[in-house]
Design a protein around this motif. Structure first.
Motif, PDB file in Angstrom:
ATOM      1  N   TYR A  31       0.816  -1.212   0.000  1.00 31.76           N
ATOM      2  CA  TYR A  31       0.000   0.000   0.000  1.00 31.76           C
ATOM      3  C   TYR A  31       0.851   1.264   0.000  1.00 31.76           C
ATOM      4  O   TYR A  31       0.328   2.374  -0.162  1.00 31.76           O
ATOM      5  CB  TYR A  31      -0.956  -0.002   1.193  1.00 31.76           C
ATOM      6  CG  TYR A  31      -2.061  -1.029   1.079  1.00 31.76           C
ATOM      7  CD1 TYR A  31      -3.193  -0.778   0.308  1.00 31.76           C
ATOM      8  CD2 TYR A  31      -1.965  -2.262   1.728  1.00 31.76           C
ATOM      9  CE1 TYR A  31      -4.209  -1.725   0.187  1.00 31.76           C
ATOM     10  CE2 TYR A  31      -2.968  -3.213   1.609  1.00 31.76           C
ATOM     11  CZ  TYR A  31      -4.088  -2.941   0.840  1.00 31.76           C
ATOM     12  OH  TYR A  31      -5.091  -3.879   0.716  1.00 31.76           O
TER      13      TYR A  31
ATOM     14  N   LEU B  35       0.292  -0.363  -4.812  1.00 28.48           N
ATOM     15  CA  LEU B  35      -1.094  -0.002  -4.537  1.00 28.48           C
ATOM     16  C   LEU B  35      -1.218   1.354  -3.850  1.00 28.48           C
ATOM     17  O   LEU B  35      -2.316   1.730  -3.419  1.00 28.48           O
ATOM     18  CB  LEU B  35      -1.771  -1.082  -3.678  1.00 28.48           C
ATOM     19  CG  LEU B  35      -1.912  -2.451  -4.339  1.00 28.48           C
ATOM     20  CD1 LEU B  35      -2.654  -3.410  -3.416  1.00 28.48           C
ATOM     21  CD2 LEU B  35      -2.629  -2.361  -5.686  1.00 28.48           C
TER      22      LEU B  35
ATOM     23  N   LEU C  57       0.107   4.731  -8.306  1.00 31.32           N
ATOM     24  CA  LEU C  57      -0.718   5.772  -8.909  1.00 31.32           C
ATOM     25  C   LEU C  57       0.124   6.728  -9.746  1.00 31.32           C
ATOM     26  O   LEU C  57      -0.285   7.146 -10.840  1.00 31.32           O
ATOM     27  CB  LEU C  57      -1.462   6.547  -7.816  1.00 31.32           C
ATOM     28  CG  LEU C  57      -2.546   5.773  -7.063  1.00 31.32           C
ATOM     29  CD1 LEU C  57      -3.062   6.585  -5.889  1.00 31.32           C
ATOM     30  CD2 LEU C  57      -3.694   5.396  -7.993  1.00 31.32           C
TER      31      LEU C  57
ATOM     32  N   SER D  91      -6.585   2.869  -8.915  1.00 34.30           N
ATOM     33  CA  SER D  91      -6.320   1.893  -7.858  1.00 34.30           C
ATOM     34  C   SER D  91      -6.987   0.560  -8.167  1.00 34.30           C
ATOM     35  O   SER D  91      -6.407  -0.509  -7.937  1.00 34.30           O
ATOM     36  CB  SER D  91      -6.812   2.423  -6.508  1.00 34.30           C
ATOM     37  OG  SER D  91      -6.080   3.571  -6.116  1.00 34.30           O
TER      38      SER D  91
END
Length: 331
Positions: free
Chosen positions: A120, A124, A129, A286
Motif C-alpha cells: 500500500y 497499490l 498511482l 487503484s
C-alpha cells in the motif's frame, strides 16, 4: 519510549546523517476523536529531498527541529473514534515517529487480507498511482509505440515499465547497474535495458535500443540521461516529467542543452506533474492496479530495511541507487 526523527539542519548538496536528529518522547494517549497509531512501514522517497530546502515548491518545506513526514502504514493501538477499532491498519502522510496521536482526516484504511501492508506504500499506493496516471494521462502510450523509462529500476520506474508492457508498448529502461539491467529484462519483461554508468556513448546506446525512435519518455531523473533521450524523440512524442533525482543535490543550477529546438521540430509535448493533479482518477486507477496485481500481471518490487533507526540511512541510500523497486523501512 517513543522515538521521533527530526530535521536537524538543511542539507547543503547531498544529505548526510547529521542532517537528522532522533529524540525520545513519551507515548501519547488518544484525545477525543483521536487515534494512537503505531508505525509499521515507512516510505522513503526522493521528493523528500526538496522539502528539506527552505524554498517555495508545490508542498511546504519541512521545518527545522520538527518531525519529517512521509507515507506510512500504521496500526491503530488506541481509538477514541467510532469508525476505527484497535488493530485496524491505516495509510497516511504521517510523522517519522514510532507512536503518534492523530485525528482521522486524511487516513485511508488498508486491508492486509487483500495485499501485503507494504504494497500500500508501493504498487497499490502513491508509487503505483504515480506510475499509472503519469504514463496514461501524459505519456498516452499507444500499442506498438516505444516507451523509454529513466530510473527504471526504482519504485516508480519498475511499475511504469510493467504498465507499458501491459498496454502493448516496446519498453526500454535506463538504470544504474548490470544487476538491475538483468532484473528489468528477466523479471519485469522490459524489451531492452541500458546501464548508463557503463555506456560511454549513451546516445548511441539509446539509439540501438530504440531503433524506431522514442514515442513516450517517462522521466524520473533529468540531467544528462534525459538530454540523451531527447535526441531520439519521434514526431509528436510525449514526455512525462515525474522527477529529477540527478539534480536534487546540486548546489548550482547546471547548464544543459537547450530543449526548445527539439520540442519544436519534433512537435513534442513535455509536461511535469504531481500525483495530486489526478486525484479524481485515483479510485479507477487503484482498481486497475489491484486487478493486475491480483491476476499476477504486476510484480510488486520492494527493498525493505528493518528498524526505525534506519530510516535516515535508507533515505540516503536512494541517492546511491541501492534500492530495487520501492524503498521501505519496516519498523
Amino acid at each position: 519510549m517513543n522515538k521521533t526523527i527530526l530535521l536537524n539542519k538543511r542539507p547543503q548538496g547531498k544529505p548526510e546523517l547529521s542532517d537528522f536528529k532522533t529524540i525520545t518522547e513519551t507515548i501519547p494517549a488518544a484525545g477525543a476523536g483521536e487515534l494512537v497509531l503505531k508505525t509499521r512501514y515507512v516510505s522513503v522517497d526522493p521528493y523528500l529531498r526538496g522539502r528539506m530546502n527552505d524554498a517555495r515548491s508545490y508542498v511546504p518545506p519541512f521545518q527545522l527541529n520538527e518531525p519529517i513526514q512521509s507515507g506510512i502504514i500504521a496500526e491503530v493501538v488506541e481509538s477514541k473514534h467510532a469508525d476505527y477499532q484497535t488493530g485496524d491498519f491505516v495509510s497516511g502522510m504521517l510523522a517519522w515517529k514510532e507512536y503518534q496521536n492523530f485525528f482521522c482526516k486524511g487516513l485511508q484504511r488498508v486491508d492486509p487480507s487483500v495485499a501485503s501492508l507494504s504494497s500500500y506504500l508501493g504498487v497499490l499506493g502513491m508509487t503505483g498511482l504515480t506510475a499509472y496516471l503519469g504514463l496514461t494521462e501524459i505519456g498516452k502510450p499507444v500499442e506498438g509505440e516505444t516507451l523509454i523509462v529513466s530510473g527504471a529500476g526504482g519504485a516508480v520506474g519498475t511499475v511504469v515499465g510493467q504498465v507499458g508492457k501491459l498496454l502493448g508498448c516496446r519498453v526500454v529502461g535506463i538504470t544504474g547497474s548490470d544487476e538491475k539491467v538483468h532484473l528489468l529484462r528477466d523479471r519485469f519483461s522490459f524489451d531492452e535495458a541500458i546501464n548508463y554508468k557503463k555506456s560511454l556513448h549513451l546516445k548511441q546506446a539509446i539509439r540501438a535500443a530504440c531503433p524506431d525512435g522514442v514515442d513516450c519518455y517517462f522521466d524520473n531523473v533529468g540531467g544528462e540521461i534525459s538530454d540523451a533521450v531527447m535526441t531520439q524523440l519521434n514526431t509528436f512524442a510525449r514526455i512525462a516529467v515525474c522527477g529529477a533525482i540527478s539534480l536534487y543535490n546540486e548546489t548550482e543550477v547546471p547548464t544543459g542543452p537547450r530543449l526548445q529546438p527539439i520540442i519544436l521540430t519534433r512537435r513534442a509535448t513535455m509536461q511535469g506533474f504531481i500525483i495530486s493533479d489526478f486525484s479524481k482518477q485515483f479510485a479507477s486507477a487503484s482498481k486497475q492496479l489491484a486487478t493486475w496485481l491480483g491476476e499476477g500481471k504486476l510484480t510488486a518490487t520492494e527493498t525493505i530495511v528493518e528498524g526505525f533507526d534506519q530510516i535516515p540511512q535508507a533515505f540516503l541510500d536512494l541517492f546511491e541507487g541501492k534500492n530495487t523497486g520501492k524503498m521501505i523501512v519496516k519498523v
